[in-house]
Scaffold this active site. Structure first.
Site, PDB file in Angstrom:
ATOM      1  N   ALA A 196     -10.266  26.110  13.866  1.00  0.00           N
ATOM      2  CA  ALA A 196     -11.182  25.702  13.085  1.00  0.00           C
ATOM      3  C   ALA A 196     -10.811  26.017  11.546  1.00  0.00           C
ATOM      4  O   ALA A 196     -11.698  25.548  10.859  1.00  0.00           O
ATOM      5  CB  ALA A 196     -12.197  26.933  13.470  1.00  0.00           C
ATOM      6  N   CYS A 197      -9.866  26.561  11.130  1.00  0.00           N
ATOM      7  CA  CYS A 197      -9.609  26.358  10.127  1.00  0.00           C
ATOM      8  C   CYS A 197      -8.568  25.203   9.404  1.00  0.00           C
ATOM      9  O   CYS A 197      -8.918  24.690   8.287  1.00  0.00           O
ATOM     10  CB  CYS A 197      -7.860  27.180  10.015  1.00  0.00           C
ATOM     11  SG  CYS A 197      -8.570  29.192  11.251  1.00  0.00           S
ATOM     12  N   SER A 198      -8.158  24.764  10.498  1.00  0.00           N
ATOM     13  CA  SER A 198      -7.536  22.938   9.781  1.00  0.00           C
ATOM     14  C   SER A 198      -8.960  22.404  10.378  1.00  0.00           C
ATOM     15  O   SER A 198      -8.575  21.112   9.278  1.00  0.00           O
ATOM     16  CB  SER A 198      -6.501  23.302  10.988  1.00  0.00           C
ATOM     17  OG  SER A 198      -5.568  23.738  10.922  1.00  0.00           O
TER      18      SER A 198
END
Length: 175
Positions: free
Chosen positions: A54-56
């Protein structure tokens, strides 16, 4: 919410120095909270880790894509904080083509802990990490925080629901 000051910590960063020869023209540069936040309007978002899904895929790219909209609202800088070291943060930014969001390594988790956002991710073998959040900081004072629901140690995952760029932009437009 009564404004709270950002914690006084030192971030250990790496910066390019063209005076250095060889394949790695970078050197250590310590930067303090005061240098980053004093007299400035800053949007900070924290996330569990570089290269994580989700961060990337959405969190960091969302802020990169809307960077100019933040600047147009008078924001001096947009910063992504993660409990990763400077080398990992650099390679992550390079892999994603990040050019506008500042990737700030909180390698020891001191900043995340100081704002109450450090959680254990030991069940996943990740050690201590940042909870997913976004905050608006003005002259070192935390004015608004969007913390993802369900704050706890060892969560199964922390989706991006309210710490996204759109939510922060909507808040800033109404200020």
């Amino acid at each position: 919410m009564t404004a709270k000051s950002v914690p006084n910590v030192t971030f250990h960063t790496r910066v390019r120095n063209d005076q250095l020869e060889g394949p790695n023209p970078y050197e250590w540069k310590d930067v303090t909270s005061e240098e980053i936040f004093a007299g400035r309007k800053v949007v900070v978002f924290g996330l569990p880790g570089a290269f994580t899904p989700a961060c990337s895929e959405s969190h960091l790219p969302g802020y990169e894509e809307t960077h100019q909209a933040f600047r147009d609202l008078g924001i001096d800088e947009v910063i992504c904080v993660s409990v990763n070291d400077a080398f990992v943060m650099f390679q992550w930014g390079k892999a994603l083509g990040i050019e506008n969001v500042r990737l700030l390594p909180d390698g020891n988790g001191e900043f995340s802990e100081g704002i109450g956002m450090l959680v254990k991710r030991t069940a996943q073998g990740m050690g201590n990490r940042s909870w997913r959040y976004a905050m608006y900081v003005e002259d070192g004072q935390i004015e608004k925080v969007f913390s993802e629901p369900g704050f706890m140690d060892n969560p199964p995952g922390v989706p991006v629901q309210i710490s996204d760029a759109k939510t922060m932009l909507d808040y800033l437009k109404q200020r």
